[in-house]
Enzyme design. Structure first.
Site, mmCIF file in Angstrom:
data_model
loop_
_atom_site.group_PDB
_atom_site.id
_atom_site.type_symbol
_atom_site.label_atom_id
_atom_site.label_comp_id
_atom_site.label_asym_id
_atom_site.label_seq_id
_atom_site.Cartn_x
_atom_site.Cartn_y
_atom_site.Cartn_z
ATOM 1 N N LYS A 212 65.468 42.069 3.241
ATOM 2 C CA LYS A 212 64.093 42.355 2.845
ATOM 3 C C LYS A 212 64.178 43.398 1.739
ATOM 4 C CE LYS A 212 59.806 44.518 4.196
ATOM 5 N NZ LYS A 212 59.147 45.447 5.150
ATOM 6 N N GLY B 54 51.415 50.981 6.522
ATOM 7 C CA GLY B 54 50.956 51.904 7.557
ATOM 8 C C GLY B 54 49.494 52.276 7.480
ATOM 9 N N ALA C 291 52.769 44.510 5.509
ATOM 10 C CA ALA C 291 52.160 45.828 5.291
ATOM 11 C C ALA C 291 50.639 45.790 5.291
ATOM 12 C CB ALA C 291 52.641 46.481 3.991
#
Length: 262
Positions: A96, A157, A184
């Site tokens: 990733k 986040g 995300a």
């Protein structure tokens, strides 16, 4: 089935391994989620010298496919070096790829991302790049050799859910045959269901599960939401309309006269 670089997976949920309160909670959350792929930051875990060996042992015990990531890298050079170390450590060509632009948004640095992807793909890596919803960047990543794209829904986040839905819809329409994984910004199971209803192929989660009040239950909730969203996409959603559409036709409906005299 989800197919990534020729490998098939029953689950469309990928799970991160950071921020959990304990190794046991991480283990339970992974098992509850049904995820078959877990991501691991080589730089983050290598920095934890005292607990590193225990963490690797736990990851091996989980029996999931490990997707190393280059989290924390700020340049293409850093990301390439980290990916090469990860390949030696985990014995996998999968990575990733993350190249971060700044601390406030953790937005991908797209120029460095494309540069690193070009080098790694040429070196035999199977790259899953963390990118934005930018169409031109996506085109360059695919041209570099990436067969999977991982656009964000919102900053890492942030738990905001989809910030730019039209752009994500455009990306999906422009790459109908490329696996697209939302990575995300997803904060609630409803967010995950929504992106799956849009035709995205999978969702990668970390913070939304790891920092939940009950990570294990939240992992289950996301697994169910992702499955429901996929089923809805495959079934075919009803298109929104401006006016009402009666579920019971008016034409032919009998009307009865009430005789109050009787």
């Amino acid at each position: 089935m989800l197919e990534l670089y020729g490998t098939h997976f029953a689950s469309r949920l990928l799970l991160g391994t950071a921020h959990y309160s304990s190794p046991d909670v991480l283990r339970q959350a992974v098992e509850a989620s049904g995820a078959e792929i877990v991501t691991v930051s080589l730089r983050r875990e290598s920095a934890r010298a005292r607990t590193g060996q225990g963490f690797w042992a736990l990851i091996e015990q989980l029996g999931r496919r490990v997707l190393p990531n280059t989290a924390g890298c700020r340049t293409a050079k850093e990301a390439i070096a980290t990916a090469q170390m990860a390949r030696e450590l985990f014995g996998t060509n999968w990575v990733k790829l993350e190249v971060i632009a700044n601390d406030d948004t953790l937005q991908p640095e797209l120029f460095g991302l494309v540069e690193a992807a070009t080098v790694l793909c040429a070196d035999g890596f199977e790259v899953l790049p963390y990118t934005t919803e930018d169409l031109s960047a996506a085109e360059r990543l695919v041209a570099a050799g990436c067969s999977v794209l991982m656009p964000w829904a919102a900053p890492i986040g942030s738990a905001q859910g989809i910030v730019n839905k039209p752009a994500l819809e455009t990306l999906r329409a422009y790459f109908p045959d490329t696996p697209l994984i939302i990575d995300a910004g997803i904060g609630a199971p409803s967010h995950a269901a929504e992106v799956m209803e849009m035709g995205y192929d999978a969702v990668l989660l970390n913070t939304a599960v790891a920092k939940a009040g009950d990570p294990v239950k939240m992992a289950q909730a996301f697994a169910k939401a992702i499955e429901a969203g996929r089923f809805a996409f495959e079934a075919g959603l009803v298109e929104p309309r401006d006016m009402a559409s009666p579920s019971t036709p008016v034409a032919g409906t009998p009307f009865f006269k009430i005789d109050h005299a009787s």
